[in-house]
Scaffold this active site. Structure first.
Site, short mmCIF file in Angstrom:
data_model
loop_
_atom_site.label_atom_id
_atom_site.label_comp_id
_atom_site.label_asym_id
_atom_site.label_seq_id
_atom_site.Cartn_x
_atom_site.Cartn_y
_atom_site.Cartn_z
N ASP A 80 -10.52 8.65 20.38
CA ASP A 80 -11.51 9.62 21.72
C ASP A 80 -12.93 10.10 20.76
O ASP A 80 -13.27 10.04 19.71
CB ASP A 80 -10.29 10.68 21.71
CG ASP A 80 -11.67 11.66 23.31
OD1 ASP A 80 -12.50 11.25 23.49
OD2 ASP A 80 -12.14 12.90 22.31
N ASP B 81 -15.82 12.86 21.48
CA ASP B 81 -16.37 14.58 21.72
C ASP B 81 -15.32 14.98 21.22
O ASP B 81 -13.83 14.96 21.79
CB ASP B 81 -16.33 14.75 22.76
CG ASP B 81 -18.12 14.42 23.38
OD1 ASP B 81 -19.10 13.94 22.57
OD2 ASP B 81 -18.99 14.90 24.24
N ASP C 284 -7.86 14.15 21.74
CA ASP C 284 -8.04 16.16 21.72
C ASP C 284 -7.52 16.59 22.69
O ASP C 284 -7.29 17.74 22.99
CB ASP C 284 -9.32 16.33 21.19
CG ASP C 284 -10.47 16.08 22.25
OD1 ASP C 284 -10.50 15.45 22.69
OD2 ASP C 284 -10.80 17.19 22.53
MG LIG Z 1 -12.47 14.76 23.55
#
Ligand SMILES: [Mg+2]
Length: 253
Positions: A12, A14, A195
């Site tokens: 991933d 961001d 995240d």
């Molecule tokens: Mg993310």
């Protein structure tokens, strides 16, 4: 990439490889160097569009690698620069047949999208160049929305309400896209890092899943215990945690 990598890493962006605040990956450089030394493949997997992710792939030196874009709605293959364009045209054609009230990115100007998001008009222009999914706003009544969603489902469209936008797609997830990439490269080992809850299935699918600490979100809750045993949870946030996890998981390779 001249030959298929033994290690394939799915990440991933961001809050994971990129810092939550300034989008920098500077703190991930030791881990990125380690992957380069191992000739591992790095596949970016994000909600970003092809137009947003291609410049990042270039800056990261990820030549010849596919990327998972638009939250897993599609894979951008390096030898198919037009990946997904017919998919988006098909999606827009179906939307035109559905009950009125949905205003998609394809119906908005760059400045309208910039006003609805924290993007500047130039970034909004890149976010608007869709290939596989259509985010937008519902502008009609609640009962109209129900009819719209039912009609969308009849056309096998998948609708997902996010924080800001209602997104229509053909329903694949980051994990579905990851499966396609794995079957193409058949790596010996896979690592996935994320995240947020939309990374969860990707982490479950990998040999090693990494939950990158994000102090700004609820994060990813515990997995069933047999899966949790394959999960590494970083102490540090974002690119620092990313790098620490890559160095730890590749120590014996
Ligand atoms: Mg993310």
């Amino acid at each position: 990439m001249t030959r298929a990598p033994d290690l394939l890493v799915f990440s991933d962006l961001d809050g994971t490889l990129l810092d939550h605040h300034d989008y920098s990956w500077a703190a991930a450089k030791p881990g990125l160097q380690r992957l380069s030394d191992l000739k591992a493949g790095l596949v970016l997997a994000s909600s970003k569009t092809a137009a947003e992710i291609l410049p990042l792939q270039q800056k990261l030196g990820l030549f010849g690698m596919p990327a998972i874009v638009e939250n897993g709605s599609g894979v951008l293959w390096p030898d198919q620069p037009d990946s997904g364009k017919t998919c988006y045209a098909k999606l827009r054609a179906i939307l035109a047949e559905l009950p009125k009230g949905f205003k998609g990115f394809g119906d908005m100007s760059d400045s309208e999208i910039a006003n609805l998001t924290d993007l500047d008009p130039q970034q909004a222009s890149l976010a608007r160049q869709r290939r596989f999914s259509e985010p937008g706003l519902w502008t009609g009544s609640n009962s109209g929305l129900e009819a719209f969603l039912a009609a969308a489902q009849e056309h096998r469209l998948h609708a997902r309400q996010g924080g800001r936008f209602l997104t229509l797609s053909f329903g694949t997830t980051k994990a579905d896209a990851m499966r396609d990439v794995i079957s193409h490269f058949t790596p010996r080992l896979t690592i996935a890092l994320g995240d947020a809850p939309n990374d969860r299935e990707m982490l479950e699918l990998a040999d090693h899943g990494v939950v990158v600490h994000n102090p700004h979100s609820a994060g990813i809750s515990q997995f069933p215990s047999d899966t949790e045993a394959r999960i590494l949870r970083t102490k540090q946030a974002g690119p620092q945690g990313w790098s620490d996890a890559i160095l730890a998981l590749t120590r014996d390779l």
